[in-house]
Design a protein around this motif. Structure first.
Motif, PDB file in Angstrom:
ATOM      1  N   THR A 139      43.390  42.321  26.312  1.00  0.00           N
ATOM      2  CA  THR A 139      42.035  42.487  26.829  1.00  0.00           C
ATOM      3  C   THR A 139      41.013  42.497  25.698  1.00  0.00           C
ATOM      4  O   THR A 139      41.360  42.660  24.522  1.00  0.00           O
ATOM      5  N   ASP A 145      43.411  37.771  28.432  1.00  0.00           N
ATOM      6  CA  ASP A 145      42.832  37.774  29.774  1.00  0.00           C
ATOM      7  C   ASP A 145      41.453  37.125  29.730  1.00  0.00           C
ATOM      8  O   ASP A 145      40.462  37.765  29.397  1.00  0.00           O
ATOM      9  N   SER A 153      36.028  38.544  38.598  1.00  0.00           N
ATOM     10  CA  SER A 153      35.092  39.637  38.861  1.00  0.00           C
ATOM     11  C   SER A 153      33.827  39.183  39.576  1.00  0.00           C
ATOM     12  O   SER A 153      32.991  40.013  39.934  1.00  0.00           O
ATOM     13  N   GLU A 198      32.260  47.731  43.533  1.00  0.00           N
ATOM     14  CA  GLU A 198      33.346  47.440  42.607  1.00  0.00           C
ATOM     15  C   GLU A 198      34.652  47.179  43.366  1.00  0.00           C
ATOM     16  O   GLU A 198      34.875  47.716  44.450  1.00  0.00           O
ATOM     17  N   TYR A 199      35.494  46.347  42.783  1.00  0.00           N
ATOM     18  CA  TYR A 199      36.837  46.120  43.313  1.00  0.00           C
ATOM     19  C   TYR A 199      37.758  45.825  42.130  1.00  0.00           C
ATOM     20  O   TYR A 199      37.302  45.407  41.057  1.00  0.00           O
ATOM     21  N   ASP A 200      39.029  46.059  42.316  1.00  0.00           N
ATOM     22  CA  ASP A 200      40.024  45.821  41.277  1.00  0.00           C
ATOM     23  C   ASP A 200      40.434  44.360  41.337  1.00  0.00           C
ATOM     24  O   ASP A 200      41.203  43.957  42.214  1.00  0.00           O
ATOM     25  N   ASP A 201      39.909  43.548  40.419  1.00  0.00           N
ATOM     26  CA  ASP A 201      40.188  42.110  40.517  1.00  0.00           C
ATOM     27  C   ASP A 201      41.644  41.767  40.185  1.00  0.00           C
ATOM     28  O   ASP A 201      42.150  40.743  40.618  1.00  0.00           O
ATOM     29  N   TRP A 202      42.359  42.635  39.439  1.00  0.00           N
ATOM     30  CA  TRP A 202      43.779  42.380  39.215  1.00  0.00           C
ATOM     31  C   TRP A 202      44.604  42.703  40.446  1.00  0.00           C
ATOM     32  O   TRP A 202      45.713  42.180  40.626  1.00  0.00           O
ATOM     33  N   ALA A 203      44.097  43.559  41.330  1.00  0.00           N
ATOM     34  CA  ALA A 203      44.824  43.891  42.559  1.00  0.00           C
ATOM     35  C   ALA A 203      44.889  42.705  43.517  1.00  0.00           C
ATOM     36  O   ALA A 203      45.656  42.721  44.482  1.00  0.00           O
ATOM     37  N   ALA A 206      50.740  41.622  39.105  1.00  0.00           N
ATOM     38  CA  ALA A 206      49.879  41.843  37.956  1.00  0.00           C
ATOM     39  C   ALA A 206      50.702  42.372  36.788  1.00  0.00           C
ATOM     40  O   ALA A 206      51.712  43.044  36.996  1.00  0.00           O
ATOM     41  N   THR A 215      47.946  46.624  33.923  1.00  0.00           N
ATOM     42  CA  THR A 215      46.738  46.421  34.705  1.00  0.00           C
ATOM     43  C   THR A 215      46.843  47.065  36.074  1.00  0.00           C
ATOM     44  O   THR A 215      45.875  47.109  36.827  1.00  0.00           O
ATOM     45  N   ARG A 216      48.017  47.555  36.459  1.00  0.00           N
ATOM     46  CA  ARG A 216      48.207  48.094  37.814  1.00  0.00           C
ATOM     47  C   ARG A 216      47.598  49.479  37.930  1.00  0.00           C
ATOM     48  O   ARG A 216      47.575  50.233  36.967  1.00  0.00           O
TER      49      ARG A 216
END
Length: 440
Positions: free
Chosen positions: A59, A304, A329, A425-430, A435, A439-440
């Motif tokens: 990252t 990433d 994102s 907001e949201y978890d873009d890796w989710a 993943a 990142t989880r």
């Protein structure tokens, strides 16, 4: 018949050898990976693909935390490299959370670019380095100055920087006329451009009947080309259009071919693909991480880049993307929870007659706000109805859509446009099916 001592059933490809060399060196001698990632390695006896798949992703926070010595092998003298001008510090132009200082190796950068040119027939036949004009925010590249600089003060070697302003709000009509005149005078072989900025110029040139000569090739970089931008550029120029994909950290990762497919630059990078869950468009739609080959001053493993692509072929050494879909994102969501990428929204909104630019915000799960810039005089109400119909098709008829006409839209603090975004907001890796561990 097997030879004495045995015969390998499968010989390593050059790509696999480069991947193995990169990972082994990183885990054994590069401080950041040795100290943080070595425990993830399932074993050097396993196929290199399995070993890469077991690794986390790198990252920007990792890069900032390990700068300047964390991503170079032990014993590499960064101070000497700086003194001898082998490297220099360079800053990415992100927001505060995205900014990274990199060790910039110009020799490696040029080699990566030259290799990527072999992926496109129009670039392949040109000499390198080309006679080039570049149009971008000075936050991204080139010379930055609040005062207007004469043309000869903006030429460095083979490059003419058309713009010296950090913010295009500083552009006056004189700048737009000047850029056209300088392209006509300088006659670049290649025009490298941020597509949003070039389209802004093109609309002005079209409105005022200004003719601009066409270079041999136009390459897009610095941001994802919008269909809305391309519509203006194609009306002004007759040049082949090539979209170059990469980053300051990873060099030149992909270039488009004549069919518009984005082809991997396997001599200089590896691409790992993380499919999205089926409910979000997987497995053909997914996120990518990039590793780089051959840069002794920056060992980049599974970086990433934050972007989604629609894959056509995803072998690590033969990666082909049908489309680059935009940042993970920057996605928005339909009223049923379905994913809408920037490219999906862009293609839909490009159908609005007269559109020249837009900004689309999702405020809540089912409320959306669209700002439109364009030539809509006398058709405002019809345009609003058309836009709402398109949004309803894209997001679902249960959505609430507001459409506003605006005089202008400006890029963000990094000098680039982010045309789709949410206010939540949201978890873009989710969004991904599998993943990477951390990142989880």
């Amino acid at each position: 018949m097997a030879e004495a001592g045995g015969l390998k059933m499968h010989k390593e490809t050059e790509f696999e050898k480069k991947s193995e060399e990169l990972l082994n060196t990183a885990l054994q001698t590069v401080p950041f990976y040795r100290d943080n990632w070595k425990r993830y390695d399932p074993g050097e006896n396993l196929p290199i693909g399995e070993r890469f798949a077991a690794m986390p992703v790198l990252t920007k926070a990792d890069m900032r935390g390990s700068f300047p010595n964390g991503l170079v092998p032990e014993g590499t003298d960064v101070d000497r490299g700086l003194r001898d001008n082998e490297i220099e510090y360079t800053f990415t132009s992100g927001t505060t959370g995205d900014k990274v200082i990199n060790l910039w190796n110009q020799t490696w950068w040029h080699a990566s670019e030259m290799s990527s040119w072999q992926l496109n027939p129009h670039l392949k036949k040109l000499s390198y380095p080309p006679r080039q004009a570049t149009l971008a925010s000075s936050l991204n590249v080139g010379i930055s100055c609040e005062e207007d600089l004469p043309m000869d003060h903006r030429i460095m070697g083979n490059l003419l920087y058309l713009n010296e302003k950090a913010n295009i709000i500083c552009w006056k009509e004189s700048h737009l006329k000047r850029m056209a005149a300088e392209i006509n005078e300088y006659r670049p072989t290649v025009l490298e451009a941020n597509p949003s900025l070039l389209s802004r110029c093109c609309w002005y040139w079209l409105d005022h009947g200004i003719k601009v000569s066409s270079p041999d090739v136009i390459t897009f970089t610095y941001e994802l080309p919008s269909e809305v931008s391309l519509s203006a550029i194609r009306r002004v120029f007759h040049s082949p259009l090539v979209s170059s994909y990469g980053s300051t950290e990873t060099g030149f990762v992909m270039d488009t071919d004549e069919a518009g497919l984005s082809l991997q630059n396997p001599e200089y990078c590896r691409i790992d693909f993380f499919p999205l869950k089926e409910q979000y468009g997987g497995p053909c739609l997914g996120r990518i991480a990039v590793s780089t080959f051959g840069n002794p001053w920056a060992y980049i493993v599974r970086f990433d880049v934050g972007d989604l692509v629609r894959v056509k072929e995803n072998s690590p050494g033969n990666f082909v993307a049908e489309t680059i879909e935009g940042r993970a994102s920057s996605c928005t969501f339909g009223t049923r929870g379905n994913l809408v990428t920037t490219t999906m929204a862009d293609r839909a909104l490009a159908q609005i007659p007269g559109i020249r630019d837009y900004d689309l915000v999702q405020n809540t799960e089912n409320t959306y706000e669209l700002s439109l810039k364009g030539a809509f005089a006398g058709r405002e109400m019809q345009t609003v109805r058309t836009a709402k119909d398109i949004l309803a098709d894209l997001y679902g008829s249960g959505g609430s859509f507001e459409v506003h006409m605006v005089k202008d839209l400006l890029p963000g603090p990094a000098g680039k446009y982010r045309r789709t975004h949410t206010r939540f907001e949201y978890d873009d890796w989710a969004l991904c099916r599998n993943a990477p561990e951390h990142t989880r």
